[in-house]
Design a protein around this motif. Structure first.
Motif, short mmCIF file in Angstrom:
data_model
loop_
_atom_site.label_atom_id
_atom_site.label_comp_id
_atom_site.label_asym_id
_atom_site.label_seq_id
_atom_site.Cartn_x
_atom_site.Cartn_y
_atom_site.Cartn_z
N ASP A 161 -1.03 -7.34 12.28
CA ASP A 161 -0.85 -6.70 10.98
C ASP A 161 -0.41 -5.25 11.11
OD1 ASP A 161 -3.25 -6.06 12.13
OD2 ASP A 161 -4.40 -6.06 10.25
N SER A 162 -0.36 -4.74 12.34
CA SER A 162 0.00 -3.33 12.53
C SER A 162 0.93 -3.13 13.73
CB SER A 162 -1.27 -2.49 12.72
OG SER A 162 -2.03 -2.98 13.82
N ARG A 181 4.24 -2.32 15.98
CA ARG A 181 5.23 -1.25 15.88
C ARG A 181 6.53 -1.58 16.62
NH1 ARG A 181 2.56 -0.34 12.37
NH2 ARG A 181 1.23 1.45 11.87
N SER A 182 6.51 -2.67 17.37
CA SER A 182 7.72 -3.10 18.10
C SER A 182 7.88 -4.60 17.94
CB SER A 182 7.61 -2.72 19.58
OG SER A 182 6.46 -3.32 20.16
N GLU A 183 9.07 -5.11 18.28
CA GLU A 183 9.37 -6.51 18.06
C GLU A 183 8.45 -7.42 18.86
OE1 GLU A 183 13.25 -9.48 17.81
OE2 GLU A 183 13.46 -7.44 18.59
N TRP A 195 4.96 -16.12 12.68
CA TRP A 195 4.18 -15.75 11.50
C TRP A 195 4.08 -16.98 10.59
CZ3 TRP A 195 1.85 -10.97 10.75
CH2 TRP A 195 1.30 -10.74 9.49
N CYS A 229 4.84 -11.13 5.05
CA CYS A 229 4.70 -10.43 6.33
C CYS A 229 5.05 -8.95 6.14
CB CYS A 229 5.62 -11.06 7.38
SG CYS A 229 5.63 -10.23 8.97
N PRO A 230 4.19 -8.03 6.57
CA PRO A 230 4.48 -6.60 6.36
C PRO A 230 5.62 -6.07 7.22
CG PRO A 230 2.48 -6.90 7.65
CD PRO A 230 2.89 -8.26 7.20
N GLN A 231 5.94 -6.76 8.33
CA GLN A 231 6.97 -6.28 9.24
C GLN A 231 7.93 -7.42 9.61
OE1 GLN A 231 7.19 -3.17 10.09
NE2 GLN A 231 5.19 -2.20 10.29
N GLU A 281 11.01 -7.55 10.08
CA GLU A 281 12.04 -7.19 11.05
C GLU A 281 11.51 -7.24 12.49
OE1 GLU A 281 9.88 -3.40 10.02
OE2 GLU A 281 10.57 -5.20 8.96
N LEU A 282 10.19 -7.34 12.64
CA LEU A 282 9.58 -7.33 13.96
C LEU A 282 9.00 -8.69 14.38
CD1 LEU A 282 7.68 -3.90 13.87
CD2 LEU A 282 9.97 -4.39 14.76
N THR A 320 8.64 -10.34 2.94
CA THR A 320 7.65 -9.27 2.74
C THR A 320 6.74 -9.50 1.54
OG1 THR A 320 9.28 -8.02 1.47
CG2 THR A 320 9.05 -7.48 3.81
#
Length: 323
Positions: free
Chosen positions: A75-76, A78-80, A86, A165-167, A169-170, A240
């Protein structure tokens, strides 16, 4: 780019049968995917399946998924992330033996409904296989017989939800892959998109169409058709917002001991150069053992690895079992 093929199966019963069969042929040869409307499965049944599947996720799986994501720190990020999807899933087996009565947390009404749904999907799968046979010039029932082995085909359903999903793109909803098996029938959310296929080097959206069934071809059909039809790489993009995306994919695959090889009639139509070891001969269970280890890698090395087992297959396997 040409538009994604959507095929009205009702037109097979009238004057447009020839045109419709040509559309199916083109989709199999150039897309590996197509979408069916007027396929014979009652809309009311599909509406109930969608409603109860989404209710089951909310009731039994949503909090479990959130807890899993939190525990893995997804959930946090920072990289792919390239080693996880998911998605929240459970599996139903139908053939050769059903496990629907044993899957935990399913309401009795939902179990009954999914048995009915599976019966309709099984029938449609076999009808589609015969349409493929007709287009390929194979005798009716050829593909079904090849899939039977000694215990009937392997047929099951993967029920998936792709929550917001919050990210996105990752993390992918589902990483890019081809399907290992035979023919795959997907009942997907008609409000939330996300499924994409790779065509001519570009990712193309599979459009959500209400009450449609999306069809795609697996690796086994590529082998049996000697490459005339191809399994195609596809993926699910995470979203998202919204309520998430529902996906119910049913896999009509060969039986575990089915022997898979190019149809001789299709090899005979090629030049001598093209006949040489284009695709391997193997037992489906052996292919699946390899596939599970390398699902998200290219399919071509899998085919090459199976060629090394051909001598063993030839020496130890009897005639192709039929039903």
């Amino acid at each position: 780019m040409e538009s994604f093929p959507i095929i009205n199966l009702e037109k097979l019963n009238g004057e447009e049968r020839g045109i419709t069969m040509e559309k199916i042929k083109d989709a199999c040869e150039n897309w590996g995917f197509f979408e069916c409307v007027n396929h014979g499965i009652p809309h009311e049944l599909l509406d109930r399946v969608e409603k109860m599947t989404k209710e089951h996720y909310k009731k039994c799986m949503e909090e479990r998924f959130k807890e899993s994501i939190k525990n893995r720190g997804l959930d946090s990020v920072r990289s792919e992330v390239n080693d996880v999807d998911w998605e929240s899933t459970f599996y139903l087996k139908h053939l050769p033996v059903s496990n629907i009565s044993d899957v935990p947390d399913l309401d009795d009404d939902y179990r009954t409904l999914m048995k009915e749904f599976a019966g309709k999907i099984e029938k449609l799968s076999e009808e589609l296989l015969d349409l493929l046979c007709e287009n390929l010039g194979l005798e009716k029932g050829y593909l079904k017989k090849m899939f039977y082995g000694s215990k009937r085909p392997t047929f099951g359903t993967k029920v998936s939800n792709y929550p917001p999903c919050p990210q996105p793109e990752l993390i992918k909803g589902l990483r890019a892959h081809t399907d290992a098996g035979g023919i795959i029938l997907l009942f997907q959310d008609d409000k939330v998109s996300g499924l994409q296929l790779l065509k001519d080097g570009e990712w193309v959206d599979v459009p959500p169409v209400k009450h449609s069934i999306v069809v795609n071809l697996g690796d086994q059909l590529e082998v049996i058709t000697n490459g005339k039809y191809k399994s195609v790489e596809h993926r699910v993009i995470a979203q998202t917002d919204g309520e998430g995306r529902m996906s119910i994919a049913s896999f009509y695959n060969p039986g575990s001991d089915s022997v898979i090889f190019p149809a001789p009639e299709l090899i005979g139509k090629e030049s001598e150069e093209d006949k040489k070891d284009k695709y391997p001969k193997f037992v489906f269970e052996d292919y699946m053992k390899l596939y599970y280890a390398v699902k998200f890698q290219a399919k071509e090395p899998r085919f090459e690895a199976m060629k090394a087992m051909e001598t063993t297959v030839a020496n130890n396997v009897g005639p192709l079992a039929t039903a």
